[in-house]
Scaffold this motif. Structure first.
Motif, mmCIF file in Angstrom:
data_model
loop_
_atom_site.group_PDB
_atom_site.id
_atom_site.type_symbol
_atom_site.label_atom_id
_atom_site.label_comp_id
_atom_site.label_asym_id
_atom_site.label_seq_id
_atom_site.Cartn_x
_atom_site.Cartn_y
_atom_site.Cartn_z
ATOM 1 N N SER A 159 -4.149 1.963 -2.452
ATOM 2 C CA SER A 159 -3.648 3.300 -2.734
ATOM 3 C C SER A 159 -4.450 4.316 -1.937
ATOM 4 O O SER A 159 -5.683 4.325 -1.996
ATOM 5 C CB SER A 159 -3.760 3.616 -4.231
ATOM 6 N N LEU A 183 -2.272 7.969 -9.795
ATOM 7 C CA LEU A 183 -2.220 6.701 -10.518
ATOM 8 C C LEU A 183 -2.185 6.827 -12.028
ATOM 9 O O LEU A 183 -2.035 5.810 -12.716
ATOM 10 C CB LEU A 183 -3.436 5.844 -10.112
ATOM 11 N N PHE A 229 0.714 0.588 -6.706
ATOM 12 C CA PHE A 229 0.074 0.045 -7.904
ATOM 13 C C PHE A 229 1.124 -0.342 -8.952
ATOM 14 O O PHE A 229 0.987 -1.361 -9.622
ATOM 15 C CB PHE A 229 -0.927 1.056 -8.470
ATOM 16 N N MET A 248 -8.798 1.483 -3.447
ATOM 17 C CA MET A 248 -8.359 2.865 -3.657
ATOM 18 C C MET A 248 -9.187 3.778 -2.767
ATOM 19 O O MET A 248 -10.393 3.569 -2.601
ATOM 20 C CB MET A 248 -8.542 3.271 -5.117
ATOM 21 N N GLY A 263 1.203 5.664 -3.205
ATOM 22 C CA GLY A 263 0.073 4.972 -3.813
ATOM 23 C C GLY A 263 0.361 4.625 -5.252
ATOM 24 O O GLY A 263 0.028 3.534 -5.744
ATOM 25 N N HIS A 267 -12.918 -4.654 -7.180
ATOM 26 C CA HIS A 267 -12.112 -3.690 -6.439
ATOM 27 C C HIS A 267 -13.002 -2.925 -5.473
ATOM 28 O O HIS A 267 -14.226 -2.904 -5.603
ATOM 29 C CB HIS A 267 -11.433 -2.692 -7.385
ATOM 30 N N PHE A 272 -13.540 0.956 -4.176
ATOM 31 C CA PHE A 272 -13.224 2.356 -4.439
ATOM 32 C C PHE A 272 -13.973 3.204 -3.429
ATOM 33 O O PHE A 272 -15.195 3.231 -3.417
ATOM 34 C CB PHE A 272 -13.620 2.744 -5.862
ATOM 35 N N THR A 311 -9.805 8.061 -1.874
ATOM 36 C CA THR A 311 -9.532 9.440 -2.278
ATOM 37 C C THR A 311 -10.622 10.369 -1.764
ATOM 38 O O THR A 311 -11.776 9.965 -1.595
ATOM 39 C CB THR A 311 -9.446 9.559 -3.815
ATOM 40 N N SER A 363 0.853 -1.185 0.000
ATOM 41 C CA SER A 363 0.000 0.000 0.000
ATOM 42 C C SER A 363 0.889 1.235 0.000
ATOM 43 O O SER A 363 2.102 1.150 0.178
ATOM 44 C CB SER A 363 -0.922 0.006 1.228
ATOM 45 N N THR A 418 -8.527 5.147 -13.124
ATOM 46 C CA THR A 418 -8.147 3.783 -12.741
ATOM 47 C C THR A 418 -9.368 2.954 -12.400
ATOM 48 O O THR A 418 -9.480 1.789 -12.822
ATOM 49 C CB THR A 418 -7.183 3.827 -11.544
ATOM 50 N N ARG A 419 -10.289 3.546 -11.654
ATOM 51 C CA ARG A 419 -11.531 2.835 -11.317
ATOM 52 C C ARG A 419 -12.288 2.427 -12.571
ATOM 53 O O ARG A 419 -12.753 1.279 -12.690
ATOM 54 C CB ARG A 419 -12.429 3.739 -10.461
ATOM 55 N N ASN A 449 -7.563 8.582 -9.881
ATOM 56 C CA ASN A 449 -8.237 7.410 -9.311
ATOM 57 C C ASN A 449 -9.501 7.055 -10.088
ATOM 58 O O ASN A 449 -9.831 5.878 -10.255
ATOM 59 C CB ASN A 449 -8.572 7.662 -7.839
#
Length: 383
Positions: free
Chosen positions: A221, A226, A206, A287, A202, A326, A328, A289, A196, A315-316, A312
């Protein structure tokens, strides 16, 4: 509405002894000596895997859970040092589980946590994050290696001659991990190893998970940058090369990932985690944020978090498009996430809440808790 100009421009025991039946209180000096005598020795480390121990582990405090040690490596023989650092000497901080017994038979999973920019591994905040998230007997070792103020968790493309090679990825993945497995009572398997990081860390978490998926079963993260295709994030990396506060000497803008502009930005594109999520398939992925909160309150940290959130979201979306489960967590202005968290970048309250949540997911998914498909993967289906 935040403009692109705004985003780019805003990128700094005493113990109370109760007298009973005539027992008197010890003097402060005697109390300190008494406390020191009760300390048990931390583990003793042996040189291995290309690492030389300069200073053996020593406890950070009398709680005897967290220690630091110092080592050298030929993969990063020197680095841009910040105030209080010695270039070439790498401090690593380790938090052990409560009741850890180096002579026992119990072995533990390990979480590697990568610090942000410009930061260091042995901060009080990191110690608090590690100890608080594993309080109450959580059987997890946490390791925080040195990443320098601007290491960016990669093998640099054009390291300056005065520093020598800056192979941070080789140092961490090929040396630190097997070194820790050789010197502590770890479960040295992919499914019992997590990584992590916060901000720059972060990104690094990744990157490492995508680069070496055989090493990690879980990745997290916390406000990580990212997406290296994001121009705000790219500017943050380039800016870090020029800031004396990130370490001296400063380095050329192309030192880390090469030239940052098209068509010479091949390495930037190749090492951007947001666009290379496929190798995370089968891992526990999380993740966290915020959105930066109010711009009237600490504008730079609000803007930095806003840019991190943009990376993020990309990435999501890529994880979702690939069908990779995942978690988020977008906690917005932080008001419902943790007391004292206002959605800003690098806020201790936000980071502590991130770590506590991630460790909860991690521990739920360890193979010892679920012999088949880790529960963590099923939980991470929430977005």
């Amino acid at each position: 509405m935040m403009t692109r100009r705004m985003r780019l421009a805003a990128l700094g025991v005493a113990f109370a002894l109760v007298g009973v039946l005539g027992v008197t209180r010890a003097a402060p000096e005697a109390q300190a000596a008494q406390a020191a005598q009760t300390l048990t020795a931390p583990p003793v480390f042996t040189d291995s895997h290309g690492l030389t121990v300069l200073e053996q582990p020593s406890w950070v405090d009398a709680n005897e859970r967290t220690f630091t040690f110092v080592m050298t490596t030929n993969e990063v023989p020197r680095y841009s040092a910040m105030a209080g650092q010695v270039s070439g000497e790498h401090v690593i901080m380790v938090t052990l589980p409560e009741g850890y017994d180096s002579s026992g038979v119990t072995r533990y999973p390990v979480q590697y946590h990568l610090h942000g920019h410009p930061d260091r591994p042995d901060t009080q905040l990191n110690q608090q994050m590690f100890e608080e998230s594993t309080a109450g007997g959580v059987p997890l070792i946490t390791v925080a290696p040195n990443g320098s103020g601007r290491g960016w968790y990669t093998n640099w493309v054009n390291p300056p001659t005065e520093l020598g090679q800056q192979n941070w990825e080789n140092f961490h993945l090929d040396q630190v991990i097997p070194f820790i497995d050789a010197n502590l009572r770890t479960i040295a398997t992919r499914d019992s190893r997590a990584i992590s990081g916060h901000s720059m860390g972060g990104f690094g978490a990744f990157r490492y998970a995508e680069s070496r998926p055989e090493l990690f079963g879980y990745v997290g993260s916390f406000s990580g940058g990212l997406d290296l295709l994001n121009q705000g994030q790219r500017l943050a990396v380039v800016g870090s090369t020029q800031l004396p506060g990130s370490g001296t000497p400063t380095v050329p803008p192309d030192a880390i990932f090469g030239v940052p502009v098209w068509p010479l930005d091949r390495v930037w594109n190749a090492e951007s985690p947001a666009q290379h999520v496929e190798s995370l398939r089968g891992m526990g992925v999380a993740m966290y944020t915020g959105d930066g909160g109010s711009l009237a309150d600490n504008l730079p940290q609000a803007v930095i978090e806003s840019v991190a959130r943009e990376t993020n979201l990309v990435t999501r979306d890529n994880l979702a498009a690939a069908g990779i489960p995942h978690t988020f967590v977008d906690y917005g202005d932080g008001s419902t996430w943790a007391e004292g968290c206002t959605g800003k970048h690098a806020q201790p309250a936000c980071l502590k809440a991130d770590m506590k949540h991630f460790v909860g997911l991690l521990m739920a998914g360890l193979p010892t808790r679920s012999p088949h498909q880790p529960l963590f993967l099923r939980q991470c289906g929430r977005t």
